[in-house]
Scaffold this motif. Structure first.
Motif, PDB file in Angstrom:
ATOM      1  N   GLN A 114      -4.360   3.510  -4.710  1.00  0.00           N
ATOM      2  CA  GLN A 114      -4.474   2.151  -5.240  1.00  0.00           C
ATOM      3  C   GLN A 114      -3.632   1.995  -6.503  1.00  0.00           C
ATOM      4  O   GLN A 114      -2.913   0.998  -6.666  1.00  0.00           O
ATOM      5  CB  GLN A 114      -5.931   1.816  -5.533  1.00  0.00           C
ATOM      6  CG  GLN A 114      -6.819   1.750  -4.302  1.00  0.00           C
ATOM      7  CD  GLN A 114      -8.276   1.519  -4.656  1.00  0.00           C
ATOM      8  OE1 GLN A 114      -8.721   1.831  -5.757  1.00  0.00           O
ATOM      9  NE2 GLN A 114      -9.037   0.969  -3.710  1.00  0.00           N
ATOM     10  N   ILE A 115      -3.720   2.985  -7.383  1.00  0.00           N
ATOM     11  CA  ILE A 115      -2.947   2.930  -8.635  1.00  0.00           C
ATOM     12  C   ILE A 115      -1.454   2.952  -8.333  1.00  0.00           C
ATOM     13  O   ILE A 115      -0.676   2.196  -8.929  1.00  0.00           O
ATOM     14  CB  ILE A 115      -3.340   4.112  -9.548  1.00  0.00           C
ATOM     15  CG1 ILE A 115      -4.789   3.948 -10.020  1.00  0.00           C
ATOM     16  CG2 ILE A 115      -2.405   4.195 -10.752  1.00  0.00           C
ATOM     17  CD1 ILE A 115      -5.328   5.153 -10.756  1.00  0.00           C
ATOM     18  N   ALA A 116      -1.047   3.812  -7.392  1.00  0.00           N
ATOM     19  CA  ALA A 116       0.374   3.892  -7.039  1.00  0.00           C
ATOM     20  C   ALA A 116       0.872   2.570  -6.468  1.00  0.00           C
ATOM     21  O   ALA A 116       1.960   2.103  -6.813  1.00  0.00           O
ATOM     22  CB  ALA A 116       0.608   5.024  -6.041  1.00  0.00           C
ATOM     23  N   MET A 117       0.070   1.949  -5.588  1.00  0.00           N
ATOM     24  CA  MET A 117       0.463   0.665  -5.002  1.00  0.00           C
ATOM     25  C   MET A 117       0.577  -0.414  -6.067  1.00  0.00           C
ATOM     26  O   MET A 117       1.484  -1.246  -6.049  1.00  0.00           O
ATOM     27  CB  MET A 117      -0.537   0.249  -3.925  1.00  0.00           C
ATOM     28  CG  MET A 117      -0.461   1.079  -2.654  1.00  0.00           C
ATOM     29  SD  MET A 117      -1.628   0.533  -1.388  1.00  0.00           S
ATOM     30  CE  MET A 117      -0.887  -1.050  -0.929  1.00  0.00           C
ATOM     31  N   PHE A 154       3.720   0.131  -8.026  1.00  0.00           N
ATOM     32  CA  PHE A 154       4.867  -0.316  -7.226  1.00  0.00           C
ATOM     33  C   PHE A 154       4.986  -1.835  -7.259  1.00  0.00           C
ATOM     34  O   PHE A 154       6.089  -2.384  -7.303  1.00  0.00           O
ATOM     35  CB  PHE A 154       4.740   0.161  -5.779  1.00  0.00           C
ATOM     36  CG  PHE A 154       5.403   1.477  -5.507  1.00  0.00           C
ATOM     37  CD1 PHE A 154       6.757   1.650  -5.721  1.00  0.00           C
ATOM     38  CD2 PHE A 154       4.671   2.556  -5.038  1.00  0.00           C
ATOM     39  CE1 PHE A 154       7.385   2.863  -5.472  1.00  0.00           C
ATOM     40  CE2 PHE A 154       5.282   3.776  -4.790  1.00  0.00           C
ATOM     41  CZ  PHE A 154       6.637   3.930  -5.002  1.00  0.00           C
ATOM     42  N   LEU A 155       3.860  -2.530  -7.217  1.00  0.00           N
ATOM     43  CA  LEU A 155       3.864  -3.991  -7.254  1.00  0.00           C
ATOM     44  C   LEU A 155       4.439  -4.496  -8.575  1.00  0.00           C
ATOM     45  O   LEU A 155       5.279  -5.407  -8.603  1.00  0.00           O
ATOM     46  CB  LEU A 155       2.441  -4.519  -7.053  1.00  0.00           C
ATOM     47  CG  LEU A 155       2.270  -6.038  -6.917  1.00  0.00           C
ATOM     48  CD1 LEU A 155       3.021  -6.561  -5.694  1.00  0.00           C
ATOM     49  CD2 LEU A 155       0.788  -6.389  -6.820  1.00  0.00           C
ATOM     50  N   VAL A 156       4.000  -3.908  -9.688  1.00  0.00           N
ATOM     51  CA  VAL A 156       4.508  -4.302 -11.010  1.00  0.00           C
ATOM     52  C   VAL A 156       5.988  -3.942 -11.134  1.00  0.00           C
ATOM     53  O   VAL A 156       6.784  -4.722 -11.675  1.00  0.00           O
ATOM     54  CB  VAL A 156       3.682  -3.620 -12.123  1.00  0.00           C
ATOM     55  CG1 VAL A 156       4.300  -3.883 -13.498  1.00  0.00           C
ATOM     56  CG2 VAL A 156       2.236  -4.123 -12.099  1.00  0.00           C
ATOM     57  N   ALA A 157       6.367  -2.767 -10.634  1.00  0.00           N
ATOM     58  CA  ALA A 157       7.774  -2.364 -10.688  1.00  0.00           C
ATOM     59  C   ALA A 157       8.640  -3.306  -9.862  1.00  0.00           C
ATOM     60  O   ALA A 157       9.735  -3.697 -10.281  1.00  0.00           O
ATOM     61  CB  ALA A 157       7.929  -0.928 -10.186  1.00  0.00           C
ATOM     62  N   GLY A 158       8.155  -3.685  -8.674  1.00  0.00           N
ATOM     63  CA  GLY A 158       8.896  -4.627  -7.840  1.00  0.00           C
ATOM     64  C   GLY A 158       9.055  -5.977  -8.520  1.00  0.00           C
ATOM     65  O   GLY A 158      10.109  -6.611  -8.422  1.00  0.00           O
ATOM     66  N   PHE A 159       8.024  -6.410  -9.220  1.00  0.00           N
ATOM     67  CA  PHE A 159       8.100  -7.671  -9.964  1.00  0.00           C
ATOM     68  C   PHE A 159       9.186  -7.588 -11.039  1.00  0.00           C
ATOM     69  O   PHE A 159       9.961  -8.521 -11.236  1.00  0.00           O
ATOM     70  CB  PHE A 159       6.741  -7.976 -10.597  1.00  0.00           C
ATOM     71  CG  PHE A 159       6.713  -9.220 -11.436  1.00  0.00           C
ATOM     72  CD1 PHE A 159       6.604 -10.467 -10.843  1.00  0.00           C
ATOM     73  CD2 PHE A 159       6.813  -9.154 -12.815  1.00  0.00           C
ATOM     74  CE1 PHE A 159       6.593 -11.628 -11.608  1.00  0.00           C
ATOM     75  CE2 PHE A 159       6.801 -10.300 -13.590  1.00  0.00           C
ATOM     76  CZ  PHE A 159       6.689 -11.534 -12.979  1.00  0.00           C
TER      77      PHE A 159
END
Length: 433
Positions: free
Chosen positions: A343-346, A349-354
């Protein structure tokens, strides 16, 4: 409990969003101060101010709507031809220009004449405007590399997920066997789900891409070394020629295209695999390329977005998302029945993609985006160098304010697109599973 975890996921994403915005504006602020430009305000968010504090000559604060941020620099645009702010015009286009010019000189104080943004050399203005998106890029790279090298990446492995019962051509579009189908070589050789293939024809294998290539290049007898119950076992198979899906070279398949190749007959299992630094950099390159392609493809996705928002069209998994949609996905991440580290990794990744999206979007050479100001400064530099080359008078600063009518049109398009995405995110959101 699910609702609580959903809310927690949204809150965590919003915190990541606010940090990303603050980090972006910090790039502008630090470089502006480095070059002696006066910055009256540094704000995260828009709308009413929730909290602010003045330190030195700059007011730092947080506003109510977390959809962006800004710093206000003195003298973003040069004065009019007479060296002063021009009188108000009745022309709406001219009015836009003068409004922008007037705003650039708000809070002008004695001594600020040497601290105006437009008076800085073009390369310094490029650095100030590029620093914001660049901070987002740094954050995206740091998060991506950190997660890939410590947690890993979900990819196909050399573990056997499922063994086919028979040989089926890829173009037949079926999964069940029919009477008379040839038994799959993997089944005949005794390959089982859960086996880990560690060697093919005596050559050690540790990644799916290499194993897939070796299988496709082989027709006839082959040895397969598997790890089963803690011990290695050698299996003997006879691979046959079969029609299989064409690969794209990056581990994916080209839809609707097939090739004849060696066939063993099993489906690899997916798993989280730690990446080396080189592999992580390669992944980052793929993400950057996909981000650029997605940005270019945005206009083509508007009809599907419209159907998803106002019709009965399905919302594609690659559909553009706004902040609301991304926050919803962030909430869903914390409701998934997966280990907390996943969950933390996902979420990371979401914040990094943003942040990667912020970088790419802001680099578009259009006002009012950072890329538009960068383009203006670069054009001014070229224009002045050409003037010097041909011994002509210095043309002076390029008046970016004259492009404000275009900037308002661009901003209007962005606002309309943002509203469309917002409506789609609410009535027909992208979901994860």
């Amino acid at each position: 409990m699910t609702t609580l975890m959903m809310i927690l996921g949204i809150v965590v994403f919003v915190i990541g969003l606010l940090f990303s915005i603050a980090w972006h504006e910090l790039g502008h602020l630090s470089t502006a101060k480095l070059f002696g430009i006066r910055v009256p305000q540094y704000m995260v968010g828009f709308g009413p101010t929730i909290w602010s504090r003045k330190k030195g000559e700059t007011e730092y604060g947080i506003k109510a709507i977390p959809l962006g941020g800004y710093i206000r620099m003195i003298g973003m645009f040069p004065p009019g031809p007479d060296g002063k702010l021009e009188a108000r015009s009745t022309s709406p286009w001219r009015g836009m220009i003068e409004d922008a010019r007037s705003a650039a000189f708000e809070e002008l104080r004695p001594g600020d004449e040497t601290r105006l943004f437009y008076t800085r050399k073009p390369w310094k203005r490029v650095i100030v405007m590029f620093a914001g998106p660049f901070m987002n890029l740094i954050l995206a790279v740091a998060i991506f590399l950190g997660v890939l090298m410590t947690f890993g990446w979900n990819e196909q492995t050399t573990n056997v997920g499922r063994v086919s019962d028979c040989v089926i051509s890829a173009s037949e579009n079926r999964t069940s066997c029919k009477k008379g189908d040839t038994p799959a070589p993997a089944k005949a050789a005794g390959l089982k789900a859960g086996d880990k293939i560690v060697a093919f024809n005596g050559e050690r294998i540790d990644d799916w891409g290499t194993l897939q290539s070796r299988i496709r290049d082989t027709i006839g007898p082959a040895t397969i070394t598997v790890e089963r119950d803690g011990a290695e076992k050698v299996l003997h198979a006879t691979l046959i020629k079969n029609q299989v899906s064409k690969t794209d070279g990056d581990g994916g398949y080209v839809e609707g295209q097939y090739v004849d190749a060696g066939f063993l007959g099993f489906t690899p299992a997916s798993g989280i695999v730690e990446q080396s630094f080189t592999e992580s950099v390669d992944r980052m390159g793929e993400m950057m390329q996909n981000g650029v392609e997605s940005l270019i493809a945005l206009p083509s996705k508007i009809p599907d977005l419209w159907d998803a928002a106002f019709g009965d069209g399905e919302r594609g998994q690659d559909s553009p998302m706004g902040v609301v949609g991304a926050a919803r996905v962030g909430g869903e991440v914390f409701t998934l029945d997966i280990p907390p580290e996943n969950q933390i990794a996902m979420m990371l990744f979401l914040v990094a993609g943003f942040n990667l999206s912020l970088f790419l979007f802001n680099m578009l050479p259009l006002l009012p985006l950072d890329g538009g100001h960068i383009a203006g400064a670069l054009w001014e530099s070229v224009r002045r160098k050409v003037a010097r080359l041909f011994k002509r008078p210095d043309p002076g600063p390029f008046d970016v304010a004259k492009l404000m009518p275009v900037a308002y049109v661009v901003a209007g398009i962005f606002v309309c697109f943002t509203l469309l995405v917002l409506i789609a995110d609410v009535v027909n959101p992208v979901t994860i599973s």
